[in-house]
Design a protein around this motif. Structure first.
Motif, PDB file in Angstrom:
ATOM      1  N   ASP A   1       4.168  -7.844  12.895  1.00  0.00           N
ATOM      2  CA  ASP A   1       3.253  -7.572  14.001  1.00  0.00           C
ATOM      3  C   ASP A   1       3.723  -6.353  14.782  1.00  0.00           C
TER       4      ASP A   1
ATOM      5  N   MET B   1      -1.379  -8.630   7.007  1.00  0.00           N
ATOM      6  CA  MET B   1      -2.665  -7.928   6.977  1.00  0.00           C
ATOM      7  C   MET B   1      -2.451  -6.463   6.594  1.00  0.00           C
ATOM      8  N   SER B   2      -3.285  -5.973   5.667  1.00  0.00           N
ATOM      9  CA  SER B   2      -3.209  -4.545   5.369  1.00  0.00           C
ATOM     10  C   SER B   2      -4.110  -3.794   6.350  1.00  0.00           C
TER      11      SER B   2
ATOM     12  N   SER C   1      -1.317   1.333   3.930  1.00  0.00           N
ATOM     13  CA  SER C   1      -1.936   0.016   3.823  1.00  0.00           C
ATOM     14  C   SER C   1      -1.129  -0.876   2.868  1.00  0.00           C
TER      15      SER C   1
ATOM     16  N   GLY D   1      -5.208  -3.390  11.879  1.00  0.00           N
ATOM     17  CA  GLY D   1      -4.061  -3.871  11.102  1.00  0.00           C
ATOM     18  C   GLY D   1      -2.781  -3.095  11.350  1.00  0.00           C
TER      19      GLY D   1
ATOM     20  N   THR E   1      -7.317  -1.479   7.688  1.00  0.00           N
ATOM     21  CA  THR E   1      -8.713  -1.159   7.377  1.00  0.00           C
ATOM     22  C   THR E   1      -9.110   0.081   8.160  1.00  0.00           C
TER      23      THR E   1
ATOM     24  N   ALA F   1       0.907  -4.260   3.736  1.00  0.00           N
ATOM     25  CA  ALA F   1       0.682  -5.507   2.974  1.00  0.00           C
ATOM     26  C   ALA F   1       2.014  -6.068   2.467  1.00  0.00           C
TER      27      ALA F   1
END
Ligand code: EPS
Length: 367
Positions: free
Chosen positions: A346, A1-2, A337, A22, A4, A341
């Protein structure tokens, strides 16, 4: 996940808010560093008296425990100290008592160059204030706080972001820029200018040519154009490249054991096909002069339909140095970001391990 980012807040409302999602868990944030960027954004020659009212500081409501991210949405808050003067005028609920303080009368004199006129037509407002409160560049304070979080993630990857004001009102150099701002202030006018952002330590391979959304050049331009008053963005040699032959427009490829693959020029500004190429990222953006002039421009009173002078309010003469800090923040966010990606994870440890494995695989050394 990037990553936001959503920001919210009005210029004279209670507070500005940013929510980031994210982020990996375990990323250490340094409050003093974020506050330092907030202070830098408030400084700079030609800033408005509003800056004497505000002392911006970041508060965190969610997503952080004892200085480390939890991998949950991170909520940042920057309070508007000036709100105390607008308690009636900017009350979120129907105000009680007699009108008092600022913002009690409808603004009906739209300023050319601000959101004012287009916004009242679009949103069916009869008070320009409903638009200008959000269109105001005040909310860039919390954008800078969010950029501070992005910078912390980039710092973990040994990536650093810096900026420089290279032009104000057409003048170059500290003394000439100040002189230009003094002259504009005397004439009750405003100025714009150009800033340059440089980012060191980016490995090749962030961003992608695969979709428009992943192109890092597109994302950076989008983010910078999203800053109030920005009218143009240039990456590397930018516009000038259009005037050159191909033989003088590209960066030839070299390789040796010391550097791996490298370039001797950086006309691309660190991005090829929307992907970092391992060279320094170089981006410039230009802002127009601020639209609130002490010597107002011609406008029309929305209440009467008659010609009138535009709204005169407290304003900056120039905010180019502030824009440099904001530009750093939005570029940092897009890069963080893209890094998230690419490397995933995590936890920050997982992200760093993926980054290290990638650097071990590619034939590139940090310049
Ligand atoms: C702004 C108008 C001025 C600026 C403001 C941006 O605010 P005020 O209307 O309260 O005098 O000072 O910028 C900030 C408050 C800030 O912190 O950068 C505008 O219309 O965009």
């Amino acid at each position: 996940m990037s990553l936001t980012l959503v920001t919210a807040g009005e210029s004279h409302g209670p507070a500005l808010v940013a929510i980031l999602t994210g982020l990996p868990a375990g990323l250490e944030l340094d409050r003093a560093k974020i506050d330092h960027d907030l202070l830098r954004r408030q400084q700079g020659y030609g800033r408005s008296p509003r800056q004497q009212i505000e002392t911006d500081r970041v508060e965190v409501l969610t997503g952080l425990r004892q200085g480390r991210t939890l991998g949950t949405p991170l909520t940042l808050v920057v309070r508007n100290a000036d709100h105390k003067n607008w308690l009636w005028g900017m009350s979120p609920w129907p105000p009680e008592g007699e009108p008092s303080g600022k913002g009690t009368k409808a603004v009906t004199l739209p300023r050319p160059g601000h959101a004012d006129l287009a916004a009242v037509m679009k949103y069916d407002y009869d008070d320009v204030r409903n638009a200008l409160e959000r269109a105001s560049a005040r909310h860039t304070a919390v954008t800078v706080a969010a950029g501070g979080v992005a910078k912390a993630l980039l710092a973990a990857l040994a990536v650093t972001v810096s900026s420089e004001t290279i032009e104000v009102g057409g003048a170059h150099g500290e003394a000439a820029m100040r002189e230009a701002m003094d002259a504009a202030k005397t004439d009750r006018d405003t100025l714009g200018g150009v800033v340059e952002i440089r980012v060191d330590g980016l490995p090749p391979g962030l961003g992608s040519y695969v979709t428009k959304e992943e192109r890092l050049d597109a994302r950076i331009a989008w983010a910078l154009m999203g800053i109030q008053a920005v009218k143009s963005v240039e990456i590397g040699d930018g516009l000038d490249l259009a005037r050159r032959r191909g033989s003088l427009a590209h960066d030839e490829i070299f390789r040796d054991d010391e550097h791996g693959f490298y370039r001797r020029t950086n006309r691309a500004g660190g991005l090829e096909a929307g992907i970092t190429d391992g060279e320094q990222l170089v981006v410039r953006c230009a802002m127009k002069p601020l639209p609130t002039l002490m010597k107002p421009l011609q406008s029309v009173d929305l209440a009467t339909g008659e010609p009138a002078a535009a709204l005169v309010e407290r304003s900056d003469t120039a905010a180019v140095e502030a824009m440099a800090v904001i530009a750093e923040a939005v570029v940092a966010f897009e890069l963080a970001s893209a890094a998230k990606a690419k490397f995933g994870g995590d936890s920050i440890g997982d992200l760093l391990a993926a980054h290290a494995a990638y650097l071990a695989r590619i034939d590139w050394r940090r310049p």
